[in-house]
Write an enzyme that holds these catalytic residues in place. Structure first.
Site, PDB file in Angstrom:
ATOM      1  N   ASP A  15       0.881  -1.179   0.000  1.00 23.55           N
ATOM      2  CA  ASP A  15       0.000   0.000   0.000  1.00 23.55           C
ATOM      3  C   ASP A  15       0.917   1.227   0.000  1.00 23.55           C
ATOM      4  OD1 ASP A  15      -1.715   2.109   0.728  1.00 23.55           O
ATOM      5  OD2 ASP A  15      -1.870   1.429   2.813  1.00 23.55           O
ATOM      6  N   VAL A  16       1.022   1.888  -1.151  1.00 22.07           N
ATOM      7  CA  VAL A  16       1.921   3.040  -1.262  1.00 22.07           C
ATOM      8  C   VAL A  16       1.137   4.315  -0.988  1.00 22.07           C
ATOM      9  CG1 VAL A  16       3.545   4.283  -2.727  1.00 22.07           C
ATOM     10  CG2 VAL A  16       3.276   1.802  -2.998  1.00 22.07           C
ATOM     11  N   VAL A  27       3.267   0.586   3.088  1.00 23.63           N
ATOM     12  CA  VAL A  27       3.103  -0.539   4.001  1.00 23.63           C
ATOM     13  C   VAL A  27       3.189  -1.825   3.190  1.00 23.63           C
ATOM     14  CG1 VAL A  27       1.679  -1.578   5.783  1.00 23.63           C
ATOM     15  CG2 VAL A  27       1.573   0.892   5.408  1.00 23.63           C
ATOM     16  N   GLY A  72      -8.972   6.911  -5.570  1.00 23.72           N
ATOM     17  CA  GLY A  72      -7.617   6.418  -5.362  1.00 23.72           C
ATOM     18  C   GLY A  72      -7.684   4.942  -4.979  1.00 23.72           C
ATOM     19  N   ASP A 125      -6.138   3.244  -2.828  1.00 20.06           N
ATOM     20  CA  ASP A 125      -6.155   2.978  -1.377  1.00 20.06           C
ATOM     21  C   ASP A 125      -7.591   3.010  -0.852  1.00 20.06           C
ATOM     22  OD1 ASP A 125      -6.265   5.750  -1.867  1.00 20.06           O
ATOM     23  OD2 ASP A 125      -4.991   6.284  -0.152  1.00 20.06           O
ATOM     24  N   ARG A 126      -8.367   3.957  -1.345  1.00 20.79           N
ATOM     25  CA  ARG A 126      -9.756   4.070  -0.898  1.00 20.79           C
ATOM     26  C   ARG A 126     -10.589   2.914  -1.436  1.00 20.79           C
ATOM     27  NH1 ARG A 126     -11.518  10.141  -2.283  1.00 20.79           N
ATOM     28  NH2 ARG A 126     -13.220   9.660  -0.837  1.00 20.79           N
ATOM     29  N   ASP A 180     -10.495   6.864   6.262  1.00 18.72           N
ATOM     30  CA  ASP A 180      -9.071   6.546   6.288  1.00 18.72           C
ATOM     31  C   ASP A 180      -8.298   7.765   6.757  1.00 18.72           C
ATOM     32  OD1 ASP A 180      -6.443   5.807   5.919  1.00 18.72           O
ATOM     33  OD2 ASP A 180      -6.785   4.815   3.998  1.00 18.72           O
TER      34      ASP A 180
HETATM   35  N1  LIG Z   1      -0.057   7.312  17.830  1.00 17.80           N
HETATM   36  C1  LIG Z   1      -0.032   8.348  17.030  1.00 17.80           C
HETATM   37  N2  LIG Z   1      -0.017   9.583  17.553  1.00 17.80           N
HETATM   38  C2  LIG Z   1       0.006  10.637  16.767  1.00 17.80           C
HETATM   39  N3  LIG Z   1      -0.013  10.576  15.440  1.00 17.80           N
HETATM   40  C3  LIG Z   1      -0.042   9.401  14.861  1.00 17.80           C
HETATM   41  C4  LIG Z   1      -0.048   8.210  15.620  1.00 17.80           C
HETATM   42  N4  LIG Z   1      -0.085   7.182  14.769  1.00 17.80           N
HETATM   43  C5  LIG Z   1      -0.096   7.709  13.528  1.00 17.80           C
HETATM   44  N5  LIG Z   1      -0.070   9.038  13.595  1.00 17.80           N
HETATM   45  C6  LIG Z   1      -0.137   9.966  12.484  1.00 17.80           C
HETATM   46  O1  LIG Z   1      -1.301   9.636  11.782  1.00 17.80           O
HETATM   47  C7  LIG Z   1      -1.134   9.927  10.420  1.00 17.80           C
HETATM   48  C8  LIG Z   1      -1.703   8.818   9.612  1.00 17.80           C
HETATM   49  O2  LIG Z   1      -0.963   7.638   9.787  1.00 17.80           O
HETATM   50  P1  LIG Z   1      -1.014   6.449   8.712  1.00 17.80           P
HETATM   51  O3  LIG Z   1       0.040   5.504   9.071  1.00 17.80           O
HETATM   52  O4  LIG Z   1      -2.372   5.952   8.545  1.00 17.80           O
HETATM   53  O5  LIG Z   1      -0.766   7.202   7.407  1.00 17.80           O
HETATM   54  P2  LIG Z   1       0.546   7.479   6.670  1.00 17.80           P
HETATM   55  O6  LIG Z   1       1.218   6.198   6.347  1.00 17.80           O
HETATM   56  O7  LIG Z   1       1.316   8.541   7.372  1.00 17.80           O
HETATM   57  O8  LIG Z   1      -0.156   8.114   5.428  1.00 17.80           O
HETATM   58  P3  LIG Z   1      -0.276   7.534   3.986  1.00 17.80           P
HETATM   59  O9  LIG Z   1      -0.966   6.219   4.083  1.00 17.80           O
HETATM   60  O10 LIG Z   1      -1.079   8.582   3.326  1.00 17.80           O
HETATM   61  O11 LIG Z   1       1.141   7.432   3.547  1.00 17.80           O
HETATM   62  C9  LIG Z   1       0.346  10.153  10.181  1.00 17.80           C
HETATM   63  O12 LIG Z   1       0.517  11.497   9.817  1.00 17.80           O
HETATM   64  C10 LIG Z   1       1.013   9.847  11.526  1.00 17.80           C
HETATM   65  O13 LIG Z   1       1.992  10.812  11.821  1.00 17.80           O
HETATM   66  C1  LIG Z   2      -7.044  11.078  -1.373  1.00 17.22           C
HETATM   67  C2  LIG Z   2      -5.757  10.320  -1.237  1.00 17.22           C
HETATM   68  C3  LIG Z   2      -4.565  11.281  -1.191  1.00 17.22           C
HETATM   69  C4  LIG Z   2      -5.805   9.546   0.092  1.00 17.22           C
HETATM   70  O1  LIG Z   2      -4.658   8.798   0.289  1.00 17.22           O
HETATM   71  C5  LIG Z   2      -5.589   9.292  -2.378  1.00 17.22           C
HETATM   72  O2  LIG Z   2      -6.623   8.379  -2.342  1.00 17.22           O
HETATM   73  C6  LIG Z   2      -5.566   9.953  -3.731  1.00 17.22           C
HETATM   74  O3  LIG Z   2      -4.597  10.570  -4.116  1.00 17.22           O
HETATM   75  N1  LIG Z   2      -6.672   9.807  -4.455  1.00 17.22           N
HETATM   76  C7  LIG Z   2      -6.938  10.317  -5.753  1.00 17.22           C
HETATM   77  C8  LIG Z   2      -8.328  10.856  -5.919  1.00 17.22           C
HETATM   78  C9  LIG Z   2      -9.432  10.259  -5.083  1.00 17.22           C
HETATM   79  O4  LIG Z   2      -9.216   9.382  -4.258  1.00 17.22           O
HETATM   80  O5  LIG Z   2     -10.593  10.657  -5.194  1.00 17.22           O
HETATM   81  K   LIG Z   3      -2.852   4.630   3.985  1.00 15.59           K
END
Ligand SMILES: Nc1ncnc2c1ncn2[C@@H]1O[C@H](COP(=O)(O)OP(=O)(O)OP(=O)(O)O)[C@@H](O)[C@H]1O
Ligand SMILES: CC(C)(CO)[C@@H](O)C(=O)NCCC(=O)O
Ligand SMILES: [K+]
Length: 258
Positions: free
Chosen positions: A6-7, A13, A108, A110-111, A130
């Site tokens: 999952d980018v 991840v 997107g 991910d959604r 999310d």
């Molecule tokens: N325990 C926590 N306390 C505070 N902030 C947190 C905690 N866990 C995660 N976060 C914050 O929550 C946000 C979302 O985390 P998540 O891991 O879902 O997304 P991400 O991997 O940062 O985003 P993306 O999936 O868009 O790359 C991040 O900005 C992270 O800093």
């Molecule tokens: C909205 C985000 C940034 C959430 O990660 C991603 O899903 C994205 O870039 N989406 C493209 C447009 C959309 O989801 O409607």
């Molecule tokens: K994510």
């Protein structure tokens, strides 16, 4: 074994499934400056460390919202796992039907993955949230049709924006204060950002449910802040940290069966 990736805009991840079971996962920064060898070597190290073998990986599925890293990541997978990755939307169709709308734009990946997993695991109608770099909300009808949703900045993004655009305000940790009335700059930003965010989420969930019209709509949340928000509102029914990874697996399995 199936390797799903999952980018996201901040992190990637990597999840390893044996059947439906998530055997392990790890995160790497999403950094467009990484080389394919750096990514590949992290992957090798992770596998080695947990006694897993890369040659057990049957397929690799990637859902990405960051096009800039895809060439590097795909090259890493090809070189170090020996598989050509299947890319969601290019090679795999999430098969998430949409409500009739003028736009050709699609969600997107991910959604779409989170929505598919939430339907399979918890059943529609649903509101799926999310809490990643961005915060997204999706509405799914009882028939499993995507009805629409909304996108807003994640808390971290909005706090960092505030810090960057102001001369005196500090960068803060995301901690939930007990009161809206803070007495220090840090406390006041935490109150505004964290409590304000929880309030905004409650408003969006309530309105989404009203616009959906139906009853017994489950609200499922994933992403870093899901737990914190869910612990401070009655409006989130389920927190599921592996929703996107499960969705990538489910979409892959469906395509393979057909
Ligand atoms: N325990 C926590 N306390 C505070 N902030 C947190 C905690 N866990 C995660 N976060 C914050 O929550 C946000 C979302 O985390 P998540 O891991 O879902 O997304 P991400 O991997 O940062 O985003 P993306 O999936 O868009 O790359 C991040 O900005 C992270 O800093
Ligand atoms: C909205 C985000 C940034 C959430 O990660 C991603 O899903 C994205 O870039 N989406 C493209 C447009 C959309 O989801 O409607
Ligand atoms: K994510």
């Amino acid at each position: 074994m199936l390797l799903v990736i999952d980018v996201g805009n901040t992190n990637m991840v990597f999840g390893l499934f044996r059947g439906e079971r998530l055997e392990g996962s790890f995160r790497l920064k999403t950094d467009a400056n990484s080389t394919s060898d750096e990514l590949g070597l992290y992957l090798c190290e992770y596998f080695q460390r947990f006694g897993l073998r890369l040659d057990e990986v049957e397929d690799v599925v990637i859902g990405s919202v960051v096009p800039q890293i895809m060439y590097t990541l795909s090259s890493a997978v090809i070189k170090y796992v020996g598989k050509t990755p299947l890319i969601l939307d290019d090679d795999l169709d999430p098969r998430l039907p949409y409500v009739a709308c003028a736009s050709e734009e699609r969600l997107g990946p991910d959604r779409a993955a989170a929505d598919v997993a939430a339907m399979v695991k918890y059943g529609a109608p649903l509101v799926v949230l999310d809490f990643g770099t961005a915060t997204t909300l999706d509405a799914i009808s009882p028939e499993g049709v995507y009805l629409g949703g909304c996108i807003t900045a994640g808390v971290r993004v909005s706090i960092d924006g505030l810090f960057q655009k102001t001369a005196l305000l500090p960068r803060i940790e995301l901690v939930k204060p007990d009161t809206v009335l803070g007495t220090t700059a840090v406390g006041q930003i935490q109150a505004g950002a964290v409590l304000g965010y929880i309030g905004a989420m409650e408003y969006l969930i309530r309105r989404a449910k009203t616009e959906m019209g139906g009853k017994s709509i489950k609200v499922v949340a994933t992403g870093g802040l899901a737990r914190m928000v869910a612990d401070n509102t009655d409006l989130i029914d389920i927190v599921d940290p592996q929703l996107v990874l499960d969705g990538l697996r489910i979409i892959y399995e469906r395509e393979k069966k057909s």
